[in-house]
Design a protein around this motif. Structure first.
Motif, mmCIF file in Angstrom:
data_model
loop_
_atom_site.group_PDB
_atom_site.id
_atom_site.type_symbol
_atom_site.label_atom_id
_atom_site.label_comp_id
_atom_site.label_asym_id
_atom_site.label_seq_id
_atom_site.Cartn_x
_atom_site.Cartn_y
_atom_site.Cartn_z
ATOM 1 N N HIS A 88 2.140 9.384 5.381
ATOM 2 C CA HIS A 88 3.474 9.170 4.832
ATOM 3 C C HIS A 88 3.586 7.678 4.556
ATOM 4 N N ALA A 89 3.596 7.310 3.283
ATOM 5 C CA ALA A 89 3.633 5.897 2.902
ATOM 6 C C ALA A 89 5.063 5.439 2.677
ATOM 7 N N GLN A 90 5.412 4.310 3.263
ATOM 8 C CA GLN A 90 6.693 3.706 2.919
ATOM 9 C C GLN A 90 6.625 3.333 1.442
ATOM 10 N N GLU A 91 7.741 3.463 0.763
ATOM 11 C CA GLU A 91 7.765 3.276 -0.694
ATOM 12 C C GLU A 91 7.130 1.948 -1.126
ATOM 13 N N HIS A 92 7.398 0.873 -0.407
ATOM 14 C CA HIS A 92 6.846 -0.434 -0.785
ATOM 15 C C HIS A 92 5.326 -0.504 -0.603
ATOM 16 N N ALA A 93 4.732 0.435 0.166
ATOM 17 C CA ALA A 93 3.295 0.405 0.439
ATOM 18 C C ALA A 93 2.486 1.399 -0.398
ATOM 19 N N ILE A 94 3.132 2.117 -1.299
ATOM 20 C CA ILE A 94 2.421 3.127 -2.096
ATOM 21 C C ILE A 94 1.273 2.496 -2.885
ATOM 22 N N ALA A 95 1.500 1.357 -3.515
ATOM 23 C CA ALA A 95 0.438 0.707 -4.295
ATOM 24 C C ALA A 95 -0.731 0.310 -3.405
ATOM 25 N N PHE A 96 -0.455 -0.134 -2.192
ATOM 26 C CA PHE A 96 -1.509 -0.479 -1.235
ATOM 27 C C PHE A 96 -2.403 0.735 -0.983
ATOM 28 N N TYR A 97 -1.807 1.864 -0.684
ATOM 29 C CA TYR A 97 -2.599 3.067 -0.395
ATOM 30 C C TYR A 97 -3.322 3.574 -1.642
ATOM 31 N N ARG A 98 -2.711 3.443 -2.804
ATOM 32 C CA ARG A 98 -3.398 3.820 -4.053
ATOM 33 C C ARG A 98 -4.689 3.025 -4.224
ATOM 34 N N ARG A 99 -4.651 1.741 -3.910
ATOM 35 C CA ARG A 99 -5.845 0.905 -4.028
ATOM 36 C C ARG A 99 -6.961 1.396 -3.109
ATOM 37 N N HIS A 100 -6.608 2.161 -2.099
ATOM 38 C CA HIS A 100 -7.584 2.700 -1.151
ATOM 39 C C HIS A 100 -7.889 4.170 -1.407
ATOM 40 N N GLY A 101 -7.563 4.656 -2.614
ATOM 41 C CA GLY A 101 -7.945 6.000 -3.009
ATOM 42 C C GLY A 101 -6.968 7.105 -2.676
ATOM 43 N N PHE A 102 -5.802 6.783 -2.149
ATOM 44 C CA PHE A 102 -4.800 7.802 -1.843
ATOM 45 C C PHE A 102 -3.971 8.098 -3.083
ATOM 46 N N VAL A 103 -3.555 9.358 -3.202
ATOM 47 C CA VAL A 103 -2.775 9.823 -4.349
ATOM 48 C C VAL A 103 -1.434 10.334 -3.843
ATOM 49 N N ALA A 104 -0.361 9.935 -4.514
ATOM 50 C CA ALA A 104 0.980 10.377 -4.126
ATOM 51 C C ALA A 104 1.159 11.853 -4.460
ATOM 52 N N GLU A 105 1.841 12.560 -3.562
ATOM 53 C CA GLU A 105 2.108 13.984 -3.745
ATOM 54 C C GLU A 105 3.577 14.246 -3.442
ATOM 55 N N GLY A 106 4.198 15.117 -4.191
ATOM 56 C CA GLY A 106 5.565 15.532 -3.899
ATOM 57 C C GLY A 106 6.594 14.449 -4.155
ATOM 58 N N GLU A 107 7.780 14.753 -3.687
ATOM 59 C CA GLU A 107 8.932 13.873 -3.906
ATOM 60 C C GLU A 107 9.072 12.862 -2.760
ATOM 61 N N ILE A 108 9.865 11.838 -3.010
ATOM 62 C CA ILE A 108 10.168 10.877 -1.954
ATOM 63 C C ILE A 108 11.064 11.553 -0.917
ATOM 64 N N PHE A 109 11.017 11.046 0.304
ATOM 65 C CA PHE A 109 11.834 11.600 1.378
ATOM 66 C C PHE A 109 12.179 10.498 2.371
ATOM 67 N N ASP A 110 13.176 10.769 3.183
ATOM 68 C CA ASP A 110 13.613 9.822 4.199
ATOM 69 C C ASP A 110 12.943 10.146 5.527
ATOM 70 N N GLU A 111 12.391 9.126 6.153
ATOM 71 C CA GLU A 111 11.835 9.258 7.494
ATOM 72 C C GLU A 111 12.284 8.042 8.283
ATOM 73 N N ALA A 112 13.037 8.261 9.326
ATOM 74 C CA ALA A 112 13.555 7.182 10.178
ATOM 75 C C ALA A 112 14.384 6.176 9.383
ATOM 76 N N GLY A 113 15.090 6.663 8.347
ATOM 77 C CA GLY A 113 15.932 5.792 7.542
ATOM 78 C C GLY A 113 15.189 4.969 6.510
ATOM 79 N N ILE A 114 13.915 5.280 6.281
ATOM 80 C CA ILE A 114 13.082 4.534 5.323
ATOM 81 C C ILE A 114 12.522 5.520 4.301
ATOM 82 N N VAL A 115 12.542 5.137 3.026
ATOM 83 C CA VAL A 115 12.021 5.989 1.955
ATOM 84 C C VAL A 115 10.501 6.055 2.046
ATOM 85 N N HIS A 116 9.958 7.271 2.043
ATOM 86 C CA HIS A 116 8.516 7.523 2.137
ATOM 87 C C HIS A 116 8.067 8.476 1.038
ATOM 88 N N ARG A 117 6.758 8.558 0.867
ATOM 89 C CA ARG A 117 6.140 9.541 -0.019
ATOM 90 C C ARG A 117 4.840 10.009 0.620
#
Length: 143
Positions: free
Chosen positions: A108-137
Motif C-alpha cells: 500500500h503506497a502513500q500517494e506521494h511515494a507512488i513514483a518511488f515504487y514505480r521506479r522499482h517495478g511496482f504497478v498501481a492497481e485499483g482506486e486510491i483509498f484512505d489508510e490511517a488518514g493518509i491517501v494510499h494506492r
C-alpha cells in the motif's frame, strides 16, 4: 551490505532490534504523519522479516516483509531521504521475497511515494483509498 557510502542495510531481528525499529516508525508515522499509535503496531511485526538501515550507529530507516508477500512500514528519517536509503531498503526486501519464493509482492503506497515504487517495478492497481488518514494506492510487482 553497504549499498551506498554512509549507511548500511541489514536484516533485523524483531526481538533484538525492536526499540530501533520502533524508534524510526514512531518518528515517521506517529510524529511526522500523525498515524494513531494504536494503528501502527500490529500482530504482524513478530512474524515479519524486518530490514534496518543504520548510519553511525543510529537507526535511520526500516521496512518489513509479511509472510504473505506484502511489503509495509517503509520509513526513512527525514534527514536521510533522497540519498538511496529507501531504495536500498526496498531492494533488500525484494531480495528476501525472492529467496522465499514469492511470485508476487504487494504494498500500500502513500500517494506521494507512488513514483518511488514505480521506479522499482511496482504497478498501481485499483482506486486510491484512505489508510490511517493518509491517501494510499495498492501496488504490486511480479518477481
Amino acid at each position: 551490505m553497504n549499498p551506498a557510502p554512509g549507511f548500511t542495510i541489514r536484516i533485523a531481528d524483531w526481538a533484538a532490534d525492536v526499540h530501533r525499529l520502533r524508534g524510526v516508525r514512531e518518528e515517521v508515522f506517529i510524529r511526522e504523519q500523525s498515524v494513531p499509535v494504536e494503528l501502527e503496531w500490529d500482530e504482524f511485526d513478530v512474524v515479519s522479516t524486518h530490514v534496518l538501515a543504520e548510519a553511525n550507529g543510529l537507526a535511520i530507516g526500516t521496512g518489513r516483509l509479511l509472510p504473505d508477500g506484502h511489503i509495509g512500514r517503509m520509513a526513512v528519517l527525514n534527514p536521510w531521504r533522497g540519498i538511496g536509503v529507501g531504495s536500498a531498503l526496498l531492494s533488500t526486501l525484494v531480495e528476501q521475497a525472492r529467496k522465499r519464493g514469492f511470485p508476487r509482492l504487494q504494498l500500500h503506497a502513500q500517494e506521494h511515494a507512488i513514483a518511488f515504487y514505480r521506479r522499482h517495478g511496482f504497478v498501481a492497481e485499483g482506486e486510491i483509498f484512505d489508510e490511517a488518514g493518509i491517501v494510499h494506492r495498492q501496488m504490486a510487482r511480479n518477481l
